[in-house]
Design an enzyme around this catalytic site. Structure first.
Site: not given
Ligand code: ZN
Length: 259
Positions: A117, A229, A100, A187, A148, A125, A211
């Protein structure tokens, strides 16, 4: 609460998960009100193989993301406290499972935040690998690369995809070089965050887990904190900045840019 574990700490690695952003209005994934809990069928749209195989799945994915609260969410007290700790000269590295961008919005230096992540701000792409800022234009159909014609995907790690090995290696170095690994709102059910805790503990570092629910690493932790938190992270940051954080803490971790 006894925070003597903060004494003498000069380098902290903060591992954050969905729980740090729920106060900002971003639902977690597996909690009672979580994204997967409320609509398990969405898991398919967030699985790389289904996404690549089916234009309708891709359209569903982009539609879901167009309405994601992360686009407009604001950092909360916990994000701000961590940014302030860094601004005060303390050696803070943030390893986040979140996509985020709220740590950066709160003022944490982008180079001190490792997004395990990926990030929703970037689109990749799958054909040529080009990375572009994610367009938030309301278009909810399939998206294609202007260069492309390849299928575009969000720059986040989907189910069925591997994490970037360089990012994981860097996270492991940070975990082993920080005297304290502070887990906030995760977690610890998925890799690589679980093994990052093992790296920290095996390196002789302290592990503190904030947590709501129990985690598989609670028994290895120096302390487990169940308080909200938004109130406890600012207190922990105050304890850290009061008890350590000398300028000698800013030695670069190998492979990382210095301060
Ligand atoms: Zn591309």
């Amino acid at each position: 609460m006894d925070m003597s574990w903060a004494d003498g700490v000069t380098r902290v690695a903060v591992l954050t998960g969905a729980g740090i952003s729920t106060d900002s209005g971003i639902p977690d994934y597996r909690g009672p009100d979580g994204v997967w809990t409320r609509d398990p069928s969405l898991v398919d749209a967030f699985t790389y193989q289904s996404f690549m195989a089916d234009a309708d799945v891709r359209a569903r994915f982009w539609r879901t993301y167009a309405g994601h609260p992360a686009w407009t969410a604001r950092p909360n007290a916990a994000h701000r406290a961590l940014a302030d700790l860094e601004r005060g000269g303390f050696a803070v590295r943030v390893l986040t499972q979140n996509v985020d961008g709220l740590h950066q919005k709160a003022g944490s230096s982008p180079r001190k935040v490792l997004e395990l992540h990926g990030s929703i701000r970037e689109t990749v792409c799958t054909g040529c690998g080009a990375r572009t800022p994610t367009a938030i234009d309301g278009a909810d159909g399939d998206r294609r690369c202007a260069a492309c014609g390849g299928i575009l995907k969000l720059g986040v790690v989907m189910f069925g995809e591997h994490l970037d090995p360089d990012t994981v290696g860097l996270a492991e170095r940070i975990a082993s070089h920080s005297e304290l690994m502070l887990v906030v709102g995760s977690s610890l059910q998925v890799e690589p965050v679980a093994s990052l805790c093992a790296v920290a503990v095996n390196g002789g570092n302290r592990l503190v887990i904030v947590n709501r629910d129990p985690t598989p690493y609670d028994s290895l932790a120096t302390a487990v904190v169940r308080e909200p938190i938004g109130t406890v992270v600012p207190r922990i940051c105050a304890a850290l900045s009061g008890g350590g954080g000398s300028s000698s803490a800013n030695e670069a971790v190998p492979g990382l840019p210095g301060r």
